[in-house]
Scaffold this motif. Sequence first.
Motif, PDB file in Angstrom:
ATOM      1  N   ALA A   1     -14.747  35.674 -51.673  1.00 29.24           N
ATOM      2  CA  ALA A   1     -15.557  34.625 -52.281  1.00 29.24           C
ATOM      3  C   ALA A   1     -16.804  35.229 -52.945  1.00 29.24           C
ATOM      4  O   ALA A   1     -17.112  36.400 -52.765  1.00 29.24           O
ATOM      5  CB  ALA A   1     -15.969  33.640 -51.210  1.00 29.24           C
TER       6      ALA A   1
ATOM      7  N   ASP B   1     -12.777  34.998 -46.246  1.00 32.51           N
ATOM      8  CA  ASP B   1     -13.181  35.399 -47.599  1.00 32.51           C
ATOM      9  C   ASP B   1     -14.698  35.430 -47.767  1.00 32.51           C
ATOM     10  O   ASP B   1     -15.192  35.797 -48.831  1.00 32.51           O
ATOM     11  CB  ASP B   1     -12.543  34.480 -48.666  1.00 32.51           C
ATOM     12  CG  ASP B   1     -12.662  32.997 -48.339  1.00 32.51           C
ATOM     13  OD1 ASP B   1     -12.848  32.662 -47.159  1.00 32.51           O
ATOM     14  OD2 ASP B   1     -12.571  32.179 -49.282  1.00 32.51           O
ATOM     15  N   HIS B   2     -15.449  35.045 -46.746  1.00 33.33           N
ATOM     16  CA  HIS B   2     -16.912  34.952 -46.892  1.00 33.33           C
ATOM     17  C   HIS B   2     -17.699  35.902 -45.993  1.00 33.33           C
ATOM     18  O   HIS B   2     -18.804  36.289 -46.354  1.00 33.33           O
ATOM     19  CB  HIS B   2     -17.375  33.512 -46.595  1.00 33.33           C
ATOM     20  CG  HIS B   2     -16.900  32.526 -47.606  1.00 33.33           C
ATOM     21  ND1 HIS B   2     -17.692  32.037 -48.605  1.00 33.33           N
ATOM     22  CD2 HIS B   2     -15.683  31.953 -47.787  1.00 33.33           C
ATOM     23  CE1 HIS B   2     -17.001  31.195 -49.367  1.00 33.33           C
ATOM     24  NE2 HIS B   2     -15.777  31.126 -48.882  1.00 33.33           N
TER      25      HIS B   2
ATOM     26  N   ASP C   1     -18.816  26.600 -49.669  1.00 30.69           N
ATOM     27  CA  ASP C   1     -17.611  25.955 -50.200  1.00 30.69           C
ATOM     28  C   ASP C   1     -17.753  24.438 -50.360  1.00 30.69           C
ATOM     29  O   ASP C   1     -16.767  23.755 -50.634  1.00 30.69           O
ATOM     30  CB  ASP C   1     -16.394  26.309 -49.344  1.00 30.69           C
ATOM     31  CG  ASP C   1     -15.906  27.719 -49.641  1.00 30.69           C
ATOM     32  OD1 ASP C   1     -16.474  28.363 -50.541  1.00 30.69           O
ATOM     33  OD2 ASP C   1     -14.955  28.181 -48.971  1.00 30.69           O
TER      34      ASP C   1
ATOM     35  N   HIS D   1     -16.957  29.495 -54.526  1.00 34.43           N
ATOM     36  CA  HIS D   1     -15.906  29.981 -55.421  1.00 34.43           C
ATOM     37  C   HIS D   1     -16.171  29.400 -56.798  1.00 34.43           C
ATOM     38  O   HIS D   1     -16.762  28.331 -56.920  1.00 34.43           O
ATOM     39  CB  HIS D   1     -14.519  29.526 -54.949  1.00 34.43           C
ATOM     40  CG  HIS D   1     -14.165  30.023 -53.587  1.00 34.43           C
ATOM     41  ND1 HIS D   1     -13.491  31.204 -53.367  1.00 34.43           N
ATOM     42  CD2 HIS D   1     -14.412  29.503 -52.358  1.00 34.43           C
ATOM     43  CE1 HIS D   1     -13.333  31.379 -52.063  1.00 34.43           C
ATOM     44  NE2 HIS D   1     -13.884  30.360 -51.419  1.00 34.43           N
TER      45      HIS D   1
ATOM     46  N   HIS E   1     -20.231  30.201 -43.905  1.00 33.81           N
ATOM     47  CA  HIS E   1     -19.287  29.829 -42.841  1.00 33.81           C
ATOM     48  C   HIS E   1     -18.493  31.085 -42.499  1.00 33.81           C
ATOM     49  O   HIS E   1     -18.654  32.108 -43.164  1.00 33.81           O
ATOM     50  CB  HIS E   1     -18.377  28.661 -43.242  1.00 33.81           C
ATOM     51  CG  HIS E   1     -17.564  28.843 -44.494  1.00 33.81           C
ATOM     52  ND1 HIS E   1     -18.128  29.106 -45.705  1.00 33.81           N
ATOM     53  CD2 HIS E   1     -16.226  28.813 -44.714  1.00 33.81           C
ATOM     54  CE1 HIS E   1     -17.182  29.203 -46.630  1.00 33.81           C
ATOM     55  NE2 HIS E   1     -16.013  29.049 -46.051  1.00 33.81           N
TER      56      HIS E   1
HETATM   57 ZN   LIG Z   1     -14.022  30.069 -49.375  1.00 30.31          ZN
END
Ligand SMILES: [Zn+2]
Length: 402
Positions: free
Chosen positions: A28, A76-77, A180, A221, A72
């Motif tokens: 991300a 991906d973060h 997100d 994103h 979070h």
């Molecule tokens: Zn994400």
Amino acid sequence: MTLEALGFFGGGEVTAPAPRTWFVPAFANVAVFETDEGLLLVDVGMRAFGPKIHASVREKTQAPLHTVVYTHGHVDHAFGLDAWLAEPAGKPRIVAHRDVRTRFERYARMGELNARINQVQFAVESLSWPNEFFWPTEVYDDALTLELGGETFELRHTRGESDDATWVWVPGRKVLCTGDFWIGCAPNCGNPQKVQRYAEEWEATLRAMADLGAEVLLPGHGAPILGAEAIRAALLDAASYLRAIIDATFEGLAKGLPHDTVVERVRIPPELAEKPYLQPVYDRPEFIARNIIRLHAGWWNGVAADLLPASLASRAKEIAALAGGAANLVARARALEASDAPLACHLAEWAHEADPSDRAANEAIRDLYTRRADAESSLMARNIFRARAKRAAEALFPPKDE
Ligand SMILES: [Zn+2]
């Protein structure tokens, strides 16, 4: 509009949307704030992309890393920290909502399930779920203000896509990091394979964000939004989009309609449906309605026969017998393929369930879902259809052992 075109998977140049502030488009995205005491990062990306993100930040600034904030704990973060930790400055402070820890503990227990779900969602052959974590060094519950190098970072926790979410408002720079809560397309508030999302809290969060007067929106994103007017309008549109689904869902539930009927009645107002940033290219409104139903009205779908149902196989065998054989179900599925793909899929699935070794049923399933996937806008739906087509193809031509 595709997810790729929206920049959902990252790529492209690092930009500087505000003084001493950089945006790294990745999967991300990462936001970088330089202060007199060092850098504050909002998110660090996926583990595999961490080194590239780190290198691109280091082309812009050599200030030491001081603080990381996770929006979070998704993979991906919050996993791209290796290259940062290898720097001489050593370990940064890592700030997150309290439930990020709970998430990591859950990930450690449920890696196999999470890997399977994401293999289907993203149509990847194999995927290893992380079992090493960069644990938060500092957690908070509702709100936390960080002062760093003369800059103020206001962290807020509300639930939306996840129960461990943080969004960050930097009033001195008029920059909002949404995590997100904003991803440049219809919100990931329905996801058919994943845990509960929180549509009403999400809507309220978008409205709260809209009131901040942000001039730069840096999303989890997709592309940043610049300009106070554009940001406010986009956030309020997304809030209204969720509200339309929430209201229609509650109305149907209050009437005691079966869940399928509740979902069928959900409509997105045309002026919202046409917004480029609300396209159903990742999630879908139908899935969001299902998630709202799951949260408020349990899993029973409102059809009494489905409460304690006959087995899938016995239902399918009975339907096939009534149809005069599974071959008739397959033939009818083929006939309906172009005009009513959802109904055709039911017929083909019944034929398959009645006799799992039936090649014609598997061929129909392979073809029907392939065609449906090709026509489907939502990545989540498309890849579930592709996974089903693949399973049918493998039943027809089992992969040979090496
Ligand atoms: Zn994400």
